[in-house]
Each structure stands twice: as structure tokens, then as C-alpha cells.
Scaffold this motif. Structure first.
Motif, PDB file in Angstrom:
ATOM      1  N   VAL A  83      -6.373   6.930  -4.487  1.00 60.00           N
ATOM      2  CA  VAL A  83      -6.611   8.367  -4.602  1.00 60.00           C
ATOM      3  C   VAL A  83      -7.725   8.702  -3.622  1.00 60.00           C
ATOM      4  O   VAL A  83      -8.845   8.221  -3.743  1.00 60.00           O
ATOM      5  CB  VAL A  83      -7.015   8.746  -6.038  1.00 60.00           C
ATOM      6  N   LEU A  84      -7.377   9.514  -2.619  1.00 61.20           N
ATOM      7  CA  LEU A  84      -8.346   9.821  -1.554  1.00 61.20           C
ATOM      8  C   LEU A  84      -8.936  11.206  -1.735  1.00 61.20           C
ATOM      9  O   LEU A  84     -10.065  11.474  -1.353  1.00 61.20           O
ATOM     10  CB  LEU A  84      -7.660   9.731  -0.190  1.00 61.20           C
ATOM     11  N   GLY A  85      -8.136  12.116  -2.292  1.00 63.92           N
ATOM     12  CA  GLY A  85      -8.600  13.492  -2.501  1.00 63.92           C
ATOM     13  C   GLY A  85      -8.287  13.872  -3.940  1.00 63.92           C
ATOM     14  O   GLY A  85      -8.792  13.265  -4.864  1.00 63.92           O
TER      15      GLY A  85
ATOM     16  N   ASP B 210      11.732   3.925  14.563  1.00 69.44           N
ATOM     17  CA  ASP B 210      11.414   5.314  14.860  1.00 69.44           C
ATOM     18  C   ASP B 210      11.316   6.087  13.552  1.00 69.44           C
ATOM     19  O   ASP B 210      11.925   5.708  12.564  1.00 69.44           O
ATOM     20  CB  ASP B 210      12.536   5.944  15.691  1.00 69.44           C
ATOM     21  N   LYS B 211      10.580   7.203  13.614  1.00 69.32           N
ATOM     22  CA  LYS B 211      10.438   8.021  12.406  1.00 69.32           C
ATOM     23  C   LYS B 211      11.804   8.429  11.848  1.00 69.32           C
ATOM     24  O   LYS B 211      12.024   8.408  10.643  1.00 69.32           O
ATOM     25  CB  LYS B 211       9.592   9.260  12.730  1.00 69.32           C
ATOM     26  N   GLU B 212      12.713   8.788  12.738  1.00 72.38           N
ATOM     27  CA  GLU B 212      14.035   9.231  12.263  1.00 72.38           C
ATOM     28  C   GLU B 212      14.776   8.146  11.503  1.00 72.38           C
ATOM     29  O   GLU B 212      15.455   8.418  10.522  1.00 72.38           O
ATOM     30  CB  GLU B 212      14.897   9.677  13.434  1.00 72.38           C
TER      31      GLU B 212
ATOM     32  N   LEU C 215       2.881  -2.201  -6.336  1.00 70.88           N
ATOM     33  CA  LEU C 215       2.460  -1.059  -5.521  1.00 70.88           C
ATOM     34  C   LEU C 215       1.011  -0.671  -5.786  1.00 70.88           C
ATOM     35  O   LEU C 215       0.538  -0.739  -6.916  1.00 70.88           O
ATOM     36  CB  LEU C 215       3.373   0.132  -5.826  1.00 70.88           C
ATOM     37  N   LEU C 216       0.349  -0.272  -4.725  1.00 71.64           N
ATOM     38  CA  LEU C 216      -1.063   0.096  -4.829  1.00 71.64           C
ATOM     39  C   LEU C 216      -1.285   1.469  -4.206  1.00 71.64           C
ATOM     40  O   LEU C 216      -0.967   1.692  -3.040  1.00 71.64           O
ATOM     41  CB  LEU C 216      -1.905  -0.958  -4.088  1.00 71.64           C
ATOM     42  N   HIS C 217      -1.831   2.376  -5.006  1.00 70.83           N
ATOM     43  CA  HIS C 217      -2.110   3.718  -4.498  1.00 70.83           C
ATOM     44  C   HIS C 217      -3.609   4.007  -4.533  1.00 70.83           C
ATOM     45  O   HIS C 217      -4.272   3.770  -5.535  1.00 70.83           O
ATOM     46  CB  HIS C 217      -1.367   4.758  -5.341  1.00 70.83           C
TER      47      HIS C 217
ATOM     48  N   GLY D 256       4.353   8.682   0.602  1.00 71.63           N
ATOM     49  CA  GLY D 256       4.959   9.430   1.707  1.00 71.63           C
ATOM     50  C   GLY D 256       6.282   8.791   2.125  1.00 71.63           C
ATOM     51  O   GLY D 256       6.772   7.889   1.452  1.00 71.63           O
ATOM     52  N   PHE D 257       6.838   9.237   3.227  1.00 74.41           N
ATOM     53  CA  PHE D 257       8.157   8.714   3.609  1.00 74.41           C
ATOM     54  C   PHE D 257       8.133   7.218   3.934  1.00 74.41           C
ATOM     55  O   PHE D 257       9.059   6.485   3.607  1.00 74.41           O
ATOM     56  CB  PHE D 257       8.700   9.467   4.823  1.00 74.41           C
ATOM     57  N   ASP D 258       7.073   6.787   4.584  1.00 76.91           N
ATOM     58  CA  ASP D 258       7.083   5.437   5.139  1.00 76.91           C
ATOM     59  C   ASP D 258       6.826   4.319   4.128  1.00 76.91           C
ATOM     60  O   ASP D 258       7.558   3.325   4.110  1.00 76.91           O
ATOM     61  CB  ASP D 258       6.021   5.317   6.245  1.00 76.91           C
TER      62      ASP D 258
ATOM     63  N   LEU E  34       0.862  -1.178   0.000  1.00 75.99           N
ATOM     64  CA  LEU E  34       0.000   0.000   0.000  1.00 75.99           C
ATOM     65  C   LEU E  34       0.892   1.219   0.000  1.00 75.99           C
ATOM     66  O   LEU E  34       1.672   1.428   0.925  1.00 75.99           O
ATOM     67  CB  LEU E  34      -0.934  -0.010   1.220  1.00 75.99           C
ATOM     68  N   PHE E  35       0.769   2.007  -1.045  1.00 79.80           N
ATOM     69  CA  PHE E  35       1.795   2.981  -1.373  1.00 79.80           C
ATOM     70  C   PHE E  35       1.218   4.384  -1.473  1.00 79.80           C
ATOM     71  O   PHE E  35       0.651   4.763  -2.496  1.00 79.80           O
ATOM     72  CB  PHE E  35       2.413   2.566  -2.713  1.00 79.80           C
ATOM     73  N   SER E  36       1.354   5.166  -0.394  1.00 82.10           N
ATOM     74  CA  SER E  36       0.894   6.552  -0.458  1.00 82.10           C
ATOM     75  C   SER E  36       1.949   7.398  -1.143  1.00 82.10           C
ATOM     76  O   SER E  36       1.659   8.446  -1.699  1.00 82.10           O
ATOM     77  CB  SER E  36       0.658   7.080   0.953  1.00 82.10           C
TER      78      SER E  36
ATOM     79  N   GLY F 217       3.162   0.747   5.507  1.00 80.96           N
ATOM     80  CA  GLY F 217       4.238   1.513   6.133  1.00 80.96           C
ATOM     81  C   GLY F 217       3.915   1.908   7.563  1.00 80.96           C
ATOM     82  O   GLY F 217       4.463   2.867   8.082  1.00 80.96           O
ATOM     83  N   GLU F 218       3.030   1.156   8.196  1.00 84.24           N
ATOM     84  CA  GLU F 218       2.671   1.515   9.563  1.00 84.24           C
ATOM     85  C   GLU F 218       3.769   1.153  10.555  1.00 84.24           C
ATOM     86  O   GLU F 218       4.466   0.162  10.395  1.00 84.24           O
ATOM     87  CB  GLU F 218       1.395   0.782   9.971  1.00 84.24           C
ATOM     88  N   ALA F 219       3.884   1.999  11.585  1.00 85.20           N
ATOM     89  CA  ALA F 219       4.765   1.689  12.708  1.00 85.20           C
ATOM     90  C   ALA F 219       3.918   1.878  13.956  1.00 85.20           C
ATOM     91  O   ALA F 219       3.037   2.741  13.977  1.00 85.20           O
ATOM     92  CB  ALA F 219       5.950   2.638  12.725  1.00 85.20           C
TER      93      ALA F 219
HETATM   94  P1  ATP Z   1       3.344   7.216   4.673  1.00 80.32           P
HETATM   95  O1  ATP Z   1       4.561   7.989   5.018  1.00 80.32           O
HETATM   96  O2  ATP Z   1       3.641   5.915   3.995  1.00 80.32           O
HETATM   97  O3  ATP Z   1       2.347   8.034   3.948  1.00 80.32           O
HETATM   98  P2  ATP Z   1       2.176   7.816   7.201  1.00 80.32           P
HETATM   99  O4  ATP Z   1       3.131   7.818   8.320  1.00 80.32           O
HETATM  100  O5  ATP Z   1       1.821   9.110   6.584  1.00 80.32           O
HETATM  101  O6  ATP Z   1       2.695   6.805   6.062  1.00 80.32           O
HETATM  102  P3  ATP Z   1      -0.551   7.032   7.138  1.00 80.32           P
HETATM  103  O7  ATP Z   1      -0.806   8.099   6.166  1.00 80.32           O
HETATM  104  O8  ATP Z   1      -1.407   6.891   8.319  1.00 80.32           O
HETATM  105  O9  ATP Z   1       0.895   7.093   7.747  1.00 80.32           O
HETATM  106  O10 ATP Z   1      -0.507   5.656   6.347  1.00 80.32           O
HETATM  107  C1  ATP Z   1      -0.035   4.472   6.887  1.00 80.32           C
HETATM  108  C2  ATP Z   1       0.095   3.455   5.777  1.00 80.32           C
HETATM  109  O11 ATP Z   1      -1.160   3.239   5.116  1.00 80.32           O
HETATM  110  C3  ATP Z   1       1.026   3.912   4.672  1.00 80.32           C
HETATM  111  O12 ATP Z   1       2.370   3.658   4.978  1.00 80.32           O
HETATM  112  C4  ATP Z   1       0.539   3.107   3.503  1.00 80.32           C
HETATM  113  O13 ATP Z   1       1.035   1.787   3.543  1.00 80.32           O
HETATM  114  C5  ATP Z   1      -0.961   3.097   3.722  1.00 80.32           C
HETATM  115  N1  ATP Z   1      -1.584   4.242   3.025  1.00 80.32           N
HETATM  116  C6  ATP Z   1      -1.937   5.438   3.520  1.00 80.32           C
HETATM  117  N2  ATP Z   1      -2.474   6.229   2.560  1.00 80.32           N
HETATM  118  C7  ATP Z   1      -2.447   5.511   1.421  1.00 80.32           C
HETATM  119  C8  ATP Z   1      -2.845   5.756   0.055  1.00 80.32           C
HETATM  120  N3  ATP Z   1      -3.392   6.924  -0.318  1.00 80.32           N
HETATM  121  N4  ATP Z   1      -2.660   4.784  -0.846  1.00 80.32           N
HETATM  122  C9  ATP Z   1      -2.110   3.600  -0.495  1.00 80.32           C
HETATM  123  N5  ATP Z   1      -1.724   3.310   0.754  1.00 80.32           N
HETATM  124  C10 ATP Z   1      -1.876   4.242   1.702  1.00 80.32           C
END
Ligand code: ATP
Ligand code: MG
Length: 491
Positions: free
Chosen positions: A211-213, A326-328, A207-209, A188-190, A184-186, A288-290
Motif C-alpha cells: 500500500v503506497l497511497g 510489448d504492452k499490447e 502475492l505481495l501488495h 495493474g495489468f502487468d 509483487l502484485f500491484s 511485472g517489469e518489462a
Molecule cells: P503493473 O501493471 O503490474 O502495475 P506497471 O507497468 O504499472 O506494472 P510499475 O507500476 O512501474 O509498472 O510496476 C512494475 C512492477 O513493480 C509491477 O509489475 C509489480 O510487480 C511491482 N509493483 C509496483 N507497484 C506495486 C505495489 N503497489 N505492490 C506490489 N508490487 C508492485
């Protein structure tokens, strides 16, 4: 040494676990490694090379720039340049080694380290001593504890190799040896780091994204995915899947209790991902959850989500490679992997439930809230998933919509204002050209053009026409109001 473009011999050590695999499975790992290696070289335009194997060592003869490619293949422990020597006996070997490294030890303290396989009438220690003796007069002395230079020699049967300029590989297992996963691929960093870690353990990652907004997120996430795939995902053709989840987020915003919205969204993303996994044959999901990183990611919430999903009949394995980081640390990995800069641009989607998020969701409560979102919306979103190739397609291909309509202005697009001259002069999108000055729009063939007008109707029609002429034309949804909003102005 070889010149640019000349051939270099590389001696590659595979990561520690592979030689420990049983005789029966080991060939499979080597085959996967070799496939990935060839792919990594091919993608960097290196087509003339040869690879062979000797026991647990892999040899590669390739141009000099091959090293960086090799160092990004999972399953590789270390890549070194090697000089091959043939020898008739211990003295001959020591002399040839000393000759080839004499300049390296000049004025420096050195150590000699030797590895040996095969049958010889000398030991590795004999070689080390002899080479040391010969080098001593040219150096600043031997220092085994803390040398300035390490002279590495590997004796393999009739050949010996002087090893230099080593770089560490990523370790792990070769691509595809551990099945297929959907990350699950946003963007973002994680999530890119999580995907990378799954890939490092031999999973074929796709990878799977969601679109939320704004569909801009798909473009930005695609850019990250593309970099990750190009540089790290070798030996197969990775996929980037886009699912339009906007009708689901809308339904959540309209029907679900405020404090449960984030948790419900997360659960529904897993459900949609599970459906895709079933349909496309993935063994697991990766996120990418922690623990405890965001309020929706408390242990309680994650547990409640999984329990609720099981009750609703979803049983896909969910992997969370970043669980204990950790985030860092995650940021440091993102830098190392190379996704940091692009991830920085990915906007967070938080419009769904600002501030208030439960940190202790109850399973019964969650099930109740989940039931308020029509399941057919999830199924429809999955059915309409768009599957892209992050190695070939462009970021704009990832943008969803009816085709010509777009809800943001992509980077690098030519923007054309279709309103009246007077309106244009009053205010226009920075850098936009007025339509009267744009000339024959067919000159933008192959280019990205965004048109905007008062309400988005005229621009829609023109964009459709231009598409037929080969222009990648878009019409900005919502017209001038949307443009002003994008610029942070009051409509
Ligand atoms: P990230 O840095 O990966 O965005 P985050 O710390 O911002 O993670 P969340 O936004 O709560 O945390 O998302 C946690 C996890 O949920 C992400 O790492 C990802 O695996 C999944 N996720 C979140 N938003 C999306 C999205 N729009 N599409 C696909 N996966 C998502
Ligand atoms: Mg995020």
C-alpha cells in the motif's frame, strides 16, 4: 452424448514436457497434476469424479461442466471428451467408430487421425483407412489438408476412444513442482500476468501488495488476486500479503532527490519483499517489469537497482517473466487470463515523483539516496505484514488501518452522514443517508457502513461501538474534507 449432470469421460493430454521427464521425476509431476486437478474440480463444486492414468494420458470421469475447470490447470495440454469403445478386431473397431461419428461428417469434408499404443495386428493407418471408407458415402469427401471435421481416434490396448470437443489447456508444469515464489502484485495489468506466467512454469505463487497511497489499492488488488487465485492457482492455498508502505513512501518524498524517488521506491519494495522471502521461505521474487516499459524500468535502472541491493546485502533471485513482451501482448494475455477488467480499476500510484524520473540511475547515487530512508521503516512494515487468503477473505479484509478508520469509501458500502441536518441538505456524499433517517444502526449487522462527520472524531467513536454490535463499520478519516476530496470537490 451425456446430458447435463451426467458423467462424461475426458481424455487429458499433459503438456509436452512432462512425458519427457526422467522415469524418476515423472511420478512427482503426475502427482502434482492430479492434486491440482482435484482442487480445480472441488472449487467448482464438482465432488463426484474419478481420475486415473494410463501412460502419459490422464482419464477423468466427471460431470459435463468439468471441462472448463480442467482447462485451467497448469501442466495440461489438451482436454477432450471421449467415447469409449471396445472392439474385437479392426473391422469391428472401424464400424463402431464410423457409427459414432456418422452424423458429425454429414455433408462435410473430413479427415481421420488415429493414434495407437499397445499390441494389435493392425496399424493406425489401417484404422484411418477403414474408418474413412465407411464414412465416405455419408460425407462430402475426404480432405486431409483442410478438413471441416477431424475424426480423432485413440486406440489403447483393448479399448478405443473417439475424441471430440477438445479445448487447449494452459500447458506448462503442474503447480508446486518448481518451488515457491512471491509475486509483487500491484494488481495493474502487468503483475497479474507475470504471476500467471510464473505459475504456468510450476511455481507455487503467492502475492505481495504494497500500500503506497490510499488503502483502496489493497482492496482493488485483492479483487484481482482473488480472481487469479480462484481460477488459476490450484493445488495449494495461495496467500495475499499486504504491506503498509506509506511511512516509507512518506520518507522517500521527504528525503530523496526527486528524480530518484521512483527508483528508490522500487529498490525498497524489493528489499522488503526479500525480507519476507527469507522469513517465509520463498525461492524468488516475481515482478511485472518489462524492459523500457516505464521510465523507472529502463535497463540501466533495473541494473542499478540490483547492483545496489547486492551491495546492501540482498541476494534474492528476481524473475521478470514479461521482460520481452510489448504492452499490447501483455494486455492480450490479461484478457485471456481474465484479469483485464479488474486491473483496469486499479489506480496507478504516481504521487511520489510526478513527471521527473531518472532513466539512468547510477549505483553510487542510488546507494546514497537509499541511505536517506531509515531501514527500520522497512523492517517494521514487513513485521506488520498482513497475510490473507484470497480464496476465503473479503476485499475489505485487505484494507489496512487502525481497524475502524478508512481513507476512502469502498464500493457497495452504506454511507451515513453524521453532520447536522442543514449541512447534510446543503451537500452530502451521493447516496449517503442522514443519521437521523438511518434508524437503529444495528440493522446493518454484517454489512459495510462508512460513517463520516465534520472531522472524523464522532464517526470514529460510533464506528467502534457499531463494530461491537457486529456491523462492519468504518469511520472516514479526515471527515467531510476527505469526502469532498474523494468526489473531486474543493474541501
Ligand atoms: P503493473 O501493471 O503490474 O502495475 P506497471 O507497468 O504499472 O506494472 P510499475 O507500476 O512501474 O509498472 O510496476 C512494475 C512492477 O513493480 C509491477 O509489475 C509489480 O510487480 C511491482 N509493483 C509496483 N507497484 C506495486 C505495489 N503497489 N505492490 C506490489 N508490487 C508492485
Ligand atoms: Mg502499476
Amino acid at each position: 452424448m451425456n446430458e447435463e449432470g451426467g458423467e462424461t469421460l475426458y481424455l487429458i493430454s499433459v503438456a509436452g514436457e512432462i512425458p519427457l521427464k526422467s522415469h524418476r521425476t515423472r511420478p512427482r509431476f503426475f502427482r502434482a497434476l492430479e492434486k491440482a486437478l482435484k482442487d480445480a474440480l472441488g472449487r467448482r463444486g464438482i465432488t463426484k469424479f474419478s481420475v486415473w492414468r494410463d501412460g502419459a494420458r490422464v482419464f477423468l470421469k466427471a460431470p459435463r461442466n468439468a471441462r472448463d475447470a480442467v482447462a485451467k490447470v497448469f501442466g495440461i495440454g489438451r482436454v477432450c471428451e471421449a467415447i469409449e469403445l471396445s472392439f474385437s478386431g479392426l473391422d469391428d473397431l472401424a464400424r463402431k467408430v464410423a457409427e459414432s461419428v456418422r452424423e458429425d461428417v454429414r455433408g462435410r469434408r473430413f479427415a481421420v487421425r488415429v493414434k495407437r499404443t499397445g499390441t494389435h495386428n493392425f496399424t493406425s493407418l489401417d484404422v484411418a483407412r477403414k474408418v474413412g471408407e465407411l464414412l465416405l458415402p455419408h460425407s462430402a469427401g475426404v480432405n486431409l489438408e483442410n478438413p471441416d471435421v477431424v475424426v480423432r481416434v485413440e486406440v489403447r490396448g483393448k479399448a478405443a476412444y473417439v475424441i471430440r470437443d477438445c479445448v487447449e489447456g494452459p500447458g506448462g508444469l503442474p503447480p508446486g513442482t518448481e518451488g515457491r515464489v512471491l509475486a509483487l502484485f500491484s494488481g495493474g495489468f502487468d503483475s497479474p500476468v507475470a504471476a500467471w506466467f510464473a505459475a504456468r512454469r510450476g511455481a507455487e505463487v503467492h502475492l505481495l501488495h504494497f500500500v503506497l497511497g490510499s488503502s483502496r489499492s489493497a482492496e482493488e488488488a485483492f479483487k484481482v488476486a482473488s480472481k487469479l487465485a480462484r481460477e488459476w492457482l490450484h493445488g495449494y492455498s495461495p496467500r495475499f500479503i499486504v504491506v503498509d508502505f506509506r511511512r516509507v513512501t512518506e520518507a522517500i518524498a521527504n528525503n530523496v532527490r526527486r528524480d530518484y524517488r521512483q527508483v528508490v521506491l522500487r529498490a525498497l519494495m524489493y528489499e522488503a519483499a526479500s525480507l519476507l522471502a527469507q522469513r517465509m521461505g520463498f525461492d524468488a521474487l516475481v515482478t511485472g517489469e518489462a524492459i523500457g516499459q516505464a521510465s523507472s524500468q529502463t535497463l540501466r535502472n533495473l541494473a542499478a537497482i540490483e547492483a545496489a541491493l547486492t551491495t546492501r546485502g540482498f541476494r534474492t533471485l528476481i524473475l521478470r517473466p514479461l521482460l520481452g513482451m510489448d504492452k499490447e501482448e501483455i494486455m492480450a494475455w490479461a484478457r485471456r487470463i481474465g484479469t483485464y477488467e479488474l486491473s483496469e480499476k486499479v489506480a496507478e500510484y504516481c504521487a511520489i515523483a510526478p513527471s521527473l524520473v531518472t532513466t539512468r540511475a547510477k549505483v553510487s547515487g542510488l546507494l546514497n539516496e537509499l541511505s536517506k530512508v531509515d531501514e527500520s521503516l522497512i523492517k517494521a512494515s514487513v513485521r506488520e505484514a498482513k497475510v490473507l487468503n484470497p480464496l476465503k477473505d473479503t476485499p475489505l479484509d485487505a484494507v489496512l488501518g487502525s481497524g475502524v478508520e478508512i481513507d476512502y469509501i469502498p464500493e457497495g458500502a452504506t454511507v451515513i452522514d453524521m453532520r447536522s441536518r442543514r449541512e447534510y441538505e446543503e451537500w452530502h456524499y451521493p447516496g449517503a443517508i442522514h443519521i437521523s433517517e438511518a434508524g437503529d444502526l444495528r440493522r446493518f449487522r454484517g454489512k459495510t457502513v462508512v460513517l463520516y462527520c465534520a472531522h472524523g472524531n464522532a464517526s470514529y467513536l460510533l464506528a467502534e461501538m457499531l463494530r461491537k454490535e457486529g456491523v462492519k463499520a468504518f469511520s472516514l478519516k479526515g471527515g467531510i474534507k476527505a469526502v469532498k476530496k474523494a468526489c473531486g470537490l474543493k474541501p
